[in-house]
Each structure stands twice: as C-alpha cells, then as structure tokens.
Design a protein around this motif. Structure first.
Motif, PDB file in Angstrom:
ATOM      1  N   UNK A  85       2.719   9.606  11.092  1.00  0.00           N
ATOM      2  CA  UNK A  85       1.409   9.502  10.433  1.00  0.00           C
ATOM      3  C   UNK A  85       0.764   8.133  10.712  1.00  0.00           C
ATOM      4  N   UNK A  86       1.579   7.074  10.604  1.00  0.00           N
ATOM      5  CA  UNK A  86       1.065   5.710  10.771  1.00  0.00           C
ATOM      6  C   UNK A  86       0.614   5.481  12.213  1.00  0.00           C
ATOM      7  N   UNK A 136       0.830  -1.205   0.000  1.00  0.00           N
ATOM      8  CA  UNK A 136       0.000   0.000   0.000  1.00  0.00           C
ATOM      9  C   UNK A 136       0.861   1.250   0.000  1.00  0.00           C
ATOM     10  N   UNK A 137       0.578   2.163  -0.914  1.00  0.00           N
ATOM     11  CA  UNK A 137       1.091   3.523  -0.795  1.00  0.00           C
ATOM     12  C   UNK A 137       0.427   4.146   0.438  1.00  0.00           C
ATOM     13  N   UNK A 138       1.076   5.117   1.060  1.00  0.00           N
ATOM     14  CA  UNK A 138       0.499   5.744   2.267  1.00  0.00           C
ATOM     15  C   UNK A 138      -0.216   7.066   1.950  1.00  0.00           C
ATOM     16  N   UNK A 139       0.505   7.998   1.309  1.00  0.00           N
ATOM     17  CA  UNK A 139      -0.021   9.355   1.129  1.00  0.00           C
ATOM     18  C   UNK A 139      -1.141   9.412   0.090  1.00  0.00           C
ATOM     19  N   UNK A 140      -2.291   9.823   0.556  1.00  0.00           N
ATOM     20  CA  UNK A 140      -3.495   9.930  -0.273  1.00  0.00           C
ATOM     21  C   UNK A 140      -3.976   8.591  -0.837  1.00  0.00           C
ATOM     22  N   UNK A 174      -5.440  16.931   2.424  1.00  0.00           N
ATOM     23  CA  UNK A 174      -6.192  17.706   3.430  1.00  0.00           C
ATOM     24  C   UNK A 174      -5.350  17.973   4.671  1.00  0.00           C
ATOM     25  N   UNK A 175      -4.628  16.966   5.142  1.00  0.00           N
ATOM     26  CA  UNK A 175      -3.820  17.130   6.359  1.00  0.00           C
ATOM     27  C   UNK A 175      -2.696  18.146   6.157  1.00  0.00           C
ATOM     28  N   UNK A 231       2.346  15.922  11.421  1.00  0.00           N
ATOM     29  CA  UNK A 231       2.257  14.678  12.194  1.00  0.00           C
ATOM     30  C   UNK A 231       1.166  14.700  13.246  1.00  0.00           C
ATOM     31  N   UNK A 232       0.692  15.891  13.588  1.00  0.00           N
ATOM     32  CA  UNK A 232      -0.414  15.973  14.557  1.00  0.00           C
ATOM     33  C   UNK A 232      -1.769  15.728  13.889  1.00  0.00           C
ATOM     34  N   UNK A 233      -1.766  15.710  12.562  1.00  0.00           N
ATOM     35  CA  UNK A 233      -3.015  15.478  11.828  1.00  0.00           C
ATOM     36  C   UNK A 233      -3.313  13.984  11.789  1.00  0.00           C
ATOM     37  N   UNK A 234      -4.579  13.642  11.831  1.00  0.00           N
ATOM     38  CA  UNK A 234      -4.926  12.211  11.864  1.00  0.00           C
ATOM     39  C   UNK A 234      -5.951  11.834  10.792  1.00  0.00           C
TER      40      UNK A 234
END
Ligand code: MG
Length: 242
Positions: free
Chosen positions: A137-138, A8-12, A19-20, A101-104
């Motif tokens: 992020x993870x 899996x790609x992570x970003x988007x 958005x984050x 990194x504070x975005x979830x």
C-alpha cells in the motif's frame, strides 16, 4: 517546534482503505460468482462489513488471532451456503489481498500534506495492518518517499491500543512521548492508545461521528475532518499553499 515525530495511522488516515478494500472485494465477488447468493454486491457488503469490523475489534482486544480474522471475514457472508476448507479460504484471502495492494486510492490531500510535514518531522507509520499488505500500500500509492519508519503489528506482536505498541514506535523513532504526536482515524485504537501512552493526538474524524467523552484534564486531542487542517497546526505554511 514542540514535536519531533509524527506517528500516522495508515488505514483510512492516509490510504483510502474503506474504498480500496470495497473495490477489491467487489472484484472477488464478481469473479467468484457470489452474486448467485445475493441480489446485489451492496447486499453482500452490508453483511460483510459490520462483521469484519467486529472481528477487528475482537483482534484489537486480543480475543482472536490474525488467522481467524482473515478467514472468518470471507466465510461469514456465505455461511450456510458455501463450505470451504481453510486452505480454500486462505487462497481466496490471498487473492483479495493481491487486489487490495493494486489499489492506490488515498485519503484526500494525504500526499501533499505528508510531503509538507516531512520537511520538519520524522514520519512514522503505526499500523495494526499486516506486513503482507502494508508495504504494498505504501509503495504503490506514492507515500513511501515521505515515510521514515513503518511500525506494524507484526513487528511488535500486539496491536494498538496497547502501550507496548507505542513504546516500541517511540524507541524506533528515537523520541520521547512528549515529542511525538499521533494522527489517526480510529478512536478505540489510535486515540485511546495515545491517551494510554501519554502521547498527544489528533483525531482525523473521517466518518464525521460525535467525539466520545474523554478526560480533558489529563489528555490532549484535537479533531480534524480534512488532512489539510494539519498544516496550519504543525507548520509555518497555511492550507492555501496547496
Ligand atoms: Mg485507521
């Protein structure tokens, strides 16, 4: 089951990067008073975003390294107006990364879909993002329990779509290219990378753009526009179980 590992790609693809990042940048914009140079944040972002996309494209192609990418993306929208030393931009970038990194925020159904798929598959993140942000992020978003391996550009030394990147990931998860399936939102880095490496792929077409032409004789790719579409394709369950 045909596949053993899902890359899996992570970003988007799982984490709502657009958005984050935009929310984090907006916070920095307000705190730094960049509104004195732009009428609105949206005006600033309309300059920032296409330029940072170009920088990522240059990075993928090996034209620029990590540091110019990170520094120039903040400098560019205020070029000719603000003059920062490299050290000043690095500190601004560090703050930006802390806010990120504070975005979830996650892509809709990412958590539910990953939890379901993790019962049957090894789940490996394959990302061109950097160590200093991707683990935050993870862990912060709740994805961590469903992820077995994380392969980042910092581990491999070259970004997707390079075949070396995918060779490294296959070795890390211990499966053949026929036993792996890639899921990602980026046509040039995820899908082209999978094509070049002989790995089947599913294109998560988040931005709902037309699928580029490709050689259907030699490559296999499916398009989805909602992550829940993965469940009937890859498990016995159906999307109605969500
Ligand atoms: Mg992506």
């Amino acid at each position: 089951m045909k596949y053993k590992s899902l890359l899996f790609d992570l970003d988007d693809t799982l984490w709502a990067t657009f958005d984050n990042n935009k929310a984090s940048l907006h916070r920095l914009y307000n705190e730094e008073g960049w509104g004195s140079y732009y009428a609105t944040f949206e005006d600033y972002f309309a300059v920032y975003f296409p330029h940072q996309e170009q920088l990522w494209d240059d990075y993928r192609k090996g034209y620029i390294s990590k540091e110019p990418l990170l520094l120039d993306r903040l400098r560019y929208p205020l070029r000719g107006r603000v003059s920062w030393s490299d050290q000043q931009v690095k500190l601004l970038n560090q703050r930006f990364m802390q806010y990120v990194q504070q975005q979830t925020g996650l892509i809709p159904y990412a958590l539910e879909v990953l939890a379901e798929l993790h019962r049957d598959y090894t789940i490996c993140i394959v990302s061109n993002g950097f160590e200093e942000t991707q683990y935050g992020k993870i862990n912060g978003s709740g994805l961590a329990p469903y992820i077995d391996k994380v392969i980042l550009v910092d581990h491999v030394g070259v970004p997707k779509p390079a075949t070396e990147f995918f060779d490294y990931a296959l070795k890390a998860v211990g499966c053949s290219r026929q036993e792996a399936l890639l899921i990602g939102d980026s046509w040039p880095s995820d899908i082209i990378g999978a094509f070049n490496s002989g790995i089947d792929s599913i294109w998560y077409n988040l931005w709902q753009v037309p699928m580029p032409d490709y050689d259907q004789q030699s490559h296999s790719v499916l398009e989805i526009r909602d992550l829940r579409e993965l469940l009937p394709l890859l498990t016995q369950s159906t999307a109605s179980s969500l």
